[in-house]
Design a protein around this motif. Structure first.
Motif, PDB file in Angstrom:
ATOM      1  N   THR A   1       0.954  -1.232   0.053  1.00  0.00           N
ATOM      2  CA  THR A   1       0.061  -0.183  -0.136  1.00  0.00           C
ATOM      3  C   THR A   1       0.943   1.137   0.121  1.00  0.00           C
ATOM      4  OG1 THR A   1      -0.020   0.308   2.416  1.00  0.00           O
ATOM      5  CG2 THR A   1      -1.769  -1.289   1.462  1.00  0.00           C
ATOM      6  N   PRO A   2       0.346   2.198  -0.310  1.00  0.00           N
ATOM      7  CA  PRO A   2       0.866   3.612  -0.189  1.00  0.00           C
ATOM      8  C   PRO A   2       1.970   3.821   1.211  1.00  0.00           C
ATOM      9  CG  PRO A   2      -0.892   4.162  -1.362  1.00  0.00           C
ATOM     10  CD  PRO A   2      -1.122   2.852  -0.806  1.00  0.00           C
ATOM     11  N   ARG A   3       1.079   3.462   2.221  1.00  0.00           N
ATOM     12  CA  ARG A   3       1.804   3.500   3.623  1.00  0.00           C
ATOM     13  C   ARG A   3       2.788   2.685   3.768  1.00  0.00           C
ATOM     14  NH1 ARG A   3      -2.350   4.042   8.586  1.00  0.00           N
ATOM     15  NH2 ARG A   3      -2.628   5.898   7.366  1.00  0.00           N
ATOM     16  N   THR A   4       2.872   1.278   3.326  1.00  0.00           N
ATOM     17  CA  THR A   4       3.749   0.360   3.545  1.00  0.00           C
ATOM     18  C   THR A   4       4.954   0.765   2.697  1.00  0.00           C
ATOM     19  OG1 THR A   4       2.922  -1.339   1.534  1.00  0.00           O
ATOM     20  CG2 THR A   4       2.298  -1.480   4.001  1.00  0.00           C
ATOM     21  N   THR A   5       4.684   1.255   1.392  1.00  0.00           N
ATOM     22  CA  THR A   5       5.783   1.641   0.452  1.00  0.00           C
ATOM     23  C   THR A   5       6.626   2.801   1.173  1.00  0.00           C
ATOM     24  OG1 THR A   5       4.538   1.138  -1.531  1.00  0.00           O
ATOM     25  CG2 THR A   5       6.432   2.768  -1.805  1.00  0.00           C
TER      26      THR A   5
ATOM     27  N   PRO B   1      13.908   9.756   9.089  1.00  0.00           N
ATOM     28  CA  PRO B   1      13.009  11.040   9.025  1.00  0.00           C
ATOM     29  C   PRO B   1      14.088  12.273   9.422  1.00  0.00           C
ATOM     30  CG  PRO B   1      12.435   9.733  11.010  1.00  0.00           C
ATOM     31  CD  PRO B   1      13.002   8.705   9.986  1.00  0.00           C
ATOM     32  N   GLY B   2      15.060  11.874  10.254  1.00  0.00           N
ATOM     33  CA  GLY B   2      15.982  12.808  10.546  1.00  0.00           C
ATOM     34  C   GLY B   2      16.626  13.394   9.389  1.00  0.00           C
ATOM     35  N   ASN B   3      16.804  12.689   8.301  1.00  0.00           N
ATOM     36  CA  ASN B   3      17.874  12.893   7.049  1.00  0.00           C
ATOM     37  C   ASN B   3      17.081  13.450   6.062  1.00  0.00           C
ATOM     38  OD1 ASN B   3      20.359  12.701   5.940  1.00  0.00           O
ATOM     39  ND2 ASN B   3      19.622  11.003   4.669  1.00  0.00           N
ATOM     40  N   VAL B   4      15.642  13.721   6.272  1.00  0.00           N
ATOM     41  CA  VAL B   4      14.807  14.140   4.955  1.00  0.00           C
ATOM     42  C   VAL B   4      14.425  15.593   5.499  1.00  0.00           C
ATOM     43  CG1 VAL B   4      12.575  13.910   3.928  1.00  0.00           C
ATOM     44  CG2 VAL B   4      13.979  11.736   4.464  1.00  0.00           C
ATOM     45  N   THR B   5      14.786  16.694   4.741  1.00  0.00           N
ATOM     46  CA  THR B   5      14.541  18.041   4.919  1.00  0.00           C
ATOM     47  C   THR B   5      13.177  18.384   4.311  1.00  0.00           C
ATOM     48  OG1 THR B   5      15.961  18.645   3.073  1.00  0.00           O
ATOM     49  CG2 THR B   5      16.862  18.576   5.290  1.00  0.00           C
ATOM     50  N   SER B   6      12.835  17.697   3.292  1.00  0.00           N
ATOM     51  CA  SER B   6      11.610  18.265   2.204  1.00  0.00           C
ATOM     52  C   SER B   6      11.087  17.098   1.535  1.00  0.00           C
ATOM     53  CB  SER B   6      12.088  19.282   1.377  1.00  0.00           C
ATOM     54  OG  SER B   6      12.922  19.133   0.267  1.00  0.00           O
ATOM     55  N   VAL B   7       9.675  16.673   1.136  1.00  0.00           N
ATOM     56  CA  VAL B   7       9.272  15.890   0.449  1.00  0.00           C
ATOM     57  C   VAL B   7       8.333  16.705  -0.672  1.00  0.00           C
ATOM     58  CG1 VAL B   7       7.629  13.969   0.245  1.00  0.00           C
ATOM     59  CG2 VAL B   7       9.181  14.288   2.467  1.00  0.00           C
ATOM     60  N   ALA B   8       8.309  16.429  -1.909  1.00  0.00           N
ATOM     61  CA  ALA B   8       7.511  16.749  -2.981  1.00  0.00           C
ATOM     62  C   ALA B   8       7.679  15.916  -3.979  1.00  0.00           C
ATOM     63  CB  ALA B   8       8.182  18.129  -3.322  1.00  0.00           C
ATOM     64  N   HIS B   9       6.899  15.972  -4.920  1.00  0.00           N
ATOM     65  CA  HIS B   9       6.673  15.018  -6.196  1.00  0.00           C
ATOM     66  C   HIS B   9       6.066  15.845  -7.120  1.00  0.00           C
ATOM     67  CE1 HIS B   9       2.285  14.615  -6.517  1.00  0.00           C
ATOM     68  NE2 HIS B   9       2.372  14.855  -5.115  1.00  0.00           N
ATOM     69  N   CYS B  10       6.493  15.154  -8.424  1.00  0.00           N
ATOM     70  CA  CYS B  10       5.888  15.823  -9.661  1.00  0.00           C
ATOM     71  C   CYS B  10       5.311  14.654 -10.357  1.00  0.00           C
ATOM     72  CB  CYS B  10       7.174  16.194 -10.766  1.00  0.00           C
ATOM     73  SG  CYS B  10       8.353  14.994 -11.093  1.00  0.00           S
TER      74      CYS B  10
ATOM     75  N   THR C   1       1.163   6.374  -8.336  1.00  0.00           N
ATOM     76  CA  THR C   1       1.625   5.835  -7.191  1.00  0.00           C
ATOM     77  C   THR C   1       2.465   6.971  -6.519  1.00  0.00           C
ATOM     78  OG1 THR C   1       2.165   3.804  -8.101  1.00  0.00           O
ATOM     79  CG2 THR C   1       3.397   4.131  -6.395  1.00  0.00           C
ATOM     80  N   VAL C   2       3.115   7.919  -7.115  1.00  0.00           N
ATOM     81  CA  VAL C   2       3.941   8.762  -6.281  1.00  0.00           C
ATOM     82  C   VAL C   2       2.994   9.707  -5.639  1.00  0.00           C
ATOM     83  CG1 VAL C   2       4.112  10.270  -8.277  1.00  0.00           C
ATOM     84  CG2 VAL C   2       6.024  10.449  -6.672  1.00  0.00           C
ATOM     85  N   ALA C   3       1.908  10.113  -6.424  1.00  0.00           N
ATOM     86  CA  ALA C   3       0.977  10.822  -5.609  1.00  0.00           C
ATOM     87  C   ALA C   3       0.270  10.165  -4.240  1.00  0.00           C
ATOM     88  CB  ALA C   3      -0.114  11.338  -6.583  1.00  0.00           C
ATOM     89  N   ARG C   4       0.278   9.132  -4.207  1.00  0.00           N
ATOM     90  CA  ARG C   4      -0.585   8.377  -2.877  1.00  0.00           C
ATOM     91  C   ARG C   4       0.747   8.041  -2.037  1.00  0.00           C
ATOM     92  NH1 ARG C   4      -3.289   5.643  -7.102  1.00  0.00           N
ATOM     93  NH2 ARG C   4      -1.752   4.112  -7.178  1.00  0.00           N
ATOM     94  N   VAL C   5       2.080   7.971  -2.478  1.00  0.00           N
ATOM     95  CA  VAL C   5       3.151   7.779  -1.697  1.00  0.00           C
ATOM     96  C   VAL C   5       3.637   8.775  -0.711  1.00  0.00           C
ATOM     97  CG1 VAL C   5       5.396   6.778  -1.202  1.00  0.00           C
ATOM     98  CG2 VAL C   5       3.751   5.563  -2.737  1.00  0.00           C
ATOM     99  N   ALA C   6       3.786  10.178  -1.529  1.00  0.00           N
ATOM    100  CA  ALA C   6       4.336  11.321  -1.085  1.00  0.00           C
ATOM    101  C   ALA C   6       3.622  11.628   0.136  1.00  0.00           C
ATOM    102  CB  ALA C   6       4.316  12.140  -2.080  1.00  0.00           C
ATOM    103  N   PRO C   7       2.247  11.850   0.415  1.00  0.00           N
ATOM    104  CA  PRO C   7       1.772  12.331   1.698  1.00  0.00           C
ATOM    105  C   PRO C   7       2.012  11.163   2.683  1.00  0.00           C
ATOM    106  CG  PRO C   7       0.026  11.663  -0.171  1.00  0.00           C
ATOM    107  CD  PRO C   7       1.288  11.812  -0.702  1.00  0.00           C
TER     108      PRO C   7
END
Length: 471
Positions: A6-10, A21-30, A72-78
């Motif tokens: 699922t998007p959550r498990t991915t 999480p400490g290494n991620v400064t921003s999350v976006a998608h195209c 897929t990317v639109a569901r996984v990003a959030p």
């Protein structure tokens, strides 16, 4: 996998592989890529990341980009953003980690300083227009369906409603462009949208500027872009000069007034002339040099994607869709993907005993057929070298095929930007009916497949690799 993906498990599977999480400064998608800002890229476990079933490829740029594919990317990003921002259990800080994070920040800052102005400008253009693509696709498909119903004289009671649904966004696209432009350049988004709204306001037809009566939509998205840029500039200048107590009154008023007047008495006319020139130039190129133009566009599109320069075409596509109802350039550019598919198939046939590479091709090929080319580019053709060149040859041949029919008067266009390959069929529109339009586009794809395959089979596989495979 034993459990359902699922998007959550991915997202949960991706997060530890990019450093947590400490290494991620921003999350976006195209449309196809998850774009992550990372503090320390050395923490990424790239081999394990590529091995995840949901991951189609990885691209390193100013952001770390994980190709997941459309939808897929639109569901996984959030879901990933939710995991990144979730409260974490307190951890004891380590000086080494802090120093490493600081070093990565400094390297990122240096990378940004070294970025060329052209690439930075194109990224900003993409940030303005890419968020609009889902609406363009949805409205484009509805417009195509509605056109088919009108031509067949089916469901006459519902076609006016479909027309309104398909056309509403395009009628107000200038407002969205203005909003995104101001947001991208540090202004107040709603003020950018307010000034851009002047471009499409019906009452503008009562205004005469320099002896010319303006018309709603004159200047289109280019006029909206220029108007919002001006509004952002004015807003910043005013905000730095008015007392804080008066800022809430004076800044928006002066911004909208000054930028609005300049838009009406200058930008709309100038942008209208530029937009008209773009439409005229595109028509002239296809009518007089269609085969040659298609050859160049189809052959050069993959290198343009590699350099990030394809983003410069987004406003041109949008302008053509706004003017003519479809962009005649996208079907030509889509032939690059066909050449890529043909090249990958040839590699698959020639290197029969390279199980790892063949597995990569099998997993990436469905996405390639639907126009998502990154997995094949970064997993197959580019690492091998020659197949990337022969894939470009296939794209050039397919583009020349479609361009040749344009010279004969059979235009092939797309009502939206984003999809290509087989996914572009529902968005096709031309001047001689859907059947002929689809046939020409399909012929171009077939040409790209065949030439990409043939060129790669005979010239694209290095001799040493082929010899090893045959022994």
């Amino acid at each position: 996998m034993s459990t359902e993906t699922t998007p959550r498990t991915t997202a949960a599977a991706l997060l530890p592989l990019v450093g947590g999480p400490g290494n991620v400064t921003s999350v976006a998608h195209c449309m196809t890529r998850l774009r992550l800002g990372l503090r320390d890229r050395s923490l990424v476990r790239e081999d394990a990341l590529r091995a995840l079933p949901a991951v189609l490829g990885v691209v390193e740029d100013d952001t770390y980009q994980i190709v997941l594919g459309p939808g897929t990317v639109a569901r996984v990003a959030p879901e990933l953003e939710r995991l990144v921002t979730a409260p974490a259990t307190p951890a004891t800080p380590t000086t080494a980690d802090d120093l490493r994070a600081k070093g990565e920040e400094l390297k990122t800052a240096r990378r940004r300083r070294n970025a060329t102005p052209v690439k930075l400008a194109l990224r900003r253009v993409a940030n303005i227009f890419v968020p609009l693509i889902p609406a363009l696709i949805g409205c484009g498909i509805i417009a195509g369906l509605n056109g088919l119903l009108v031509n067949l004289a089916w469901l006459p009671a519902i076609t006016p409603a479909l027309t309104a649904i398909a056309s509403g966004f395009m009628a107000l696209i200038a407002v969205f462009v203005g909003h995104n432009t101001a947001k991208e350049f540090g202004g107040t988004p709603i003020l950018g949208g307010a000034v851009a709204a002047i471009v499409v306001y019906a009452g503008i037809a009562e205004v005469t500027a320099f002896g010319v009566t303006l018309s709603p939509g004159q200047g289109g998205v280019l006029g909206a872009l220029a108007a919002a840029l001006l509004a952002t500039y004015v807003e910043k200048r005013v905000r730095g000069r008015v007392p804080d107590a008066l800022d809430v009154l004076l800044t928006p008023t002066v911004t909208v007034l000054v930028a609005g007047l300049v838009t009406i008495y200058g930008l709309m006319y100038a942008a209208g002339e530029v937009s008209a020139t773009i439409g005229t130039a595109a028509d002239w190129l296809l009518v007089h040099t269609g085969a040659f133009a298609g050859l160049l566009l189809g052959g050069l599109f993959l290198p343009l994607v590699m350099l990030g320069l394809h983003q410069a075409l987004i406003p041109i596509h949008t302008t053509l869709i706004e003017q003519q109802g479809y962009t005649v350039l996208l079907p030509l550019l889509a032939m690059a993907g066909a050449g890529q598919v043909g090249a990958a198939l040839a590699v698959y046939v020639r290197l029969r005993h390279d199980r790892s590479l063949r597995t990569t091709i099998r997993s990436a090929l469905p996405a390639g057929l639907l126009g998502v080319g990154e997995p094949l580019i970064y997993g197959v053709s580019l690492p091998l070298g020659r197949p990337f060149v022969t894939a470009c040859a296939g794209g050039a041949a397919g583009g020349a095929f479609v361009g040749f029919f344009s010279m004969l008067g059979d235009k092939v266009g797309s009502t939206a930007i984003g999809p290509s390959g087989w996914a572009l069929f529902p968005l096709l529109q031309g001047n001689h009916g859907p059947a002929l339009t689809a046939a020409v586009y399909g012929g171009g794809l077939l040409t790209g497949y065949v030439v990409g395959f043939t060129a790669t089979y005979f010239f694209g596989v290095p001799v040493c690799d082929s010899a090893v495979d045959e022994n």
